[in-house]
Scaffold this active site. Structure first.
Site, PDB file in Angstrom:
ATOM      1  N   CYS A 118       0.147   3.732   2.824  1.00  0.00           N
ATOM      2  CA  CYS A 118       0.261   3.243   3.958  1.00  0.00           C
ATOM      3  C   CYS A 118       1.857   3.566   4.107  1.00  0.00           C
ATOM      4  CB  CYS A 118       0.335   1.777   4.326  1.00  0.00           C
ATOM      5  SG  CYS A 118      -1.420   1.010   3.987  1.00  0.00           S
ATOM      6  N   CYS A 178       0.903  -1.249  -0.117  1.00  0.00           N
ATOM      7  CA  CYS A 178      -0.065  -0.078  -0.012  1.00  0.00           C
ATOM      8  C   CYS A 178       0.828   1.189  -0.082  1.00  0.00           C
ATOM      9  CB  CYS A 178      -1.118   0.142   1.235  1.00  0.00           C
ATOM     10  SG  CYS A 178      -1.688   1.497   1.478  1.00  0.00           S
TER      11      CYS A 178
END
Length: 183
Positions: free
Chosen positions: A71, A68
């Site tokens: 993230c 991600c």
């Protein structure tokens, strides 16, 4: 002919020397630590959910995945917040690619990551934030969480990464409504 042989030897020696030098540089280059903070290292150092539920401190849960990009971009700022608030707040991390956390993923209806759930010191979910959040927003929410106040940025939504399963995207119950959203 002897000049050609000597020229080839010199060339081969230079190539060998350059290859050895480059190999050593690459080896030591991989040995140096970078200043980046990995999600994996943060997850290893996070509070286990069982401890967080039992210790009477408020908790910030983060649902993430190593792939991600949102993230990853938040990881350094979250590491700083985790260091600053480590004594006051539990930081729990759930990797959505680990089926072990499927009950939590379903419980908090995670369909985009990063996904944050703010839990008070009694274990009650009080707010969620989805997607990239500025450090100032996260810090304001953490301060409010500690002070038993209403979170100023509850239910915030930022840029998310689509939740996907690399193993079997069709049978993954998390993928039914996943979409990449940018607000």
């Amino acid at each position: 002919m002897s000049e050609i042989v000597n020229a080839n030897r010199i060339r081969n020696t230079l190539i060998a020397f350059a290859a050895i030098t480059l190999s050593i540089a690459i080896f030591f280059g991989f040995q140096t630590q970078t200043g980046s903070v990995s999600l994996e290292s943060q997850a290893k150092n996070s509070t286990p959910i069982e401890v967080a539920i039992a210790n009477g401190k408020p908790t910030l849960t983060e649902f993430y995945a190593d792939w991600c990009t949102s993230c990853q971009s938040m990881a350094p700022e979250l590491a700083q917040l985790k260091q600053k608030y480590a004594d006051s707040i539990n930081f729990v991390m759930f990797n959505v690619d680990n089926n072990k956390w499927l009950p939590e993923i379903l419980r908090y209806r995670v369909d985009g990551i990063p996904h944050f759930v703010f839990i008070d010191d009694q274990g009650k979910e009080i707010a969620q934030a989805i997607g990239e959040q500025p450090s100032s927003v996260m810090e304001a929410n953490l301060e409010a969480l500690i002070d038993h106040q209403t979170l100023p940025y509850a239910a915030a939504t930022g840029q998310t990464s689509e939740l996907k399963s690399p193993n079997n995207p069709i049978s993954d119950p998390r993928s039914h409504s996943s979409q990449v959203k940018s607000n």
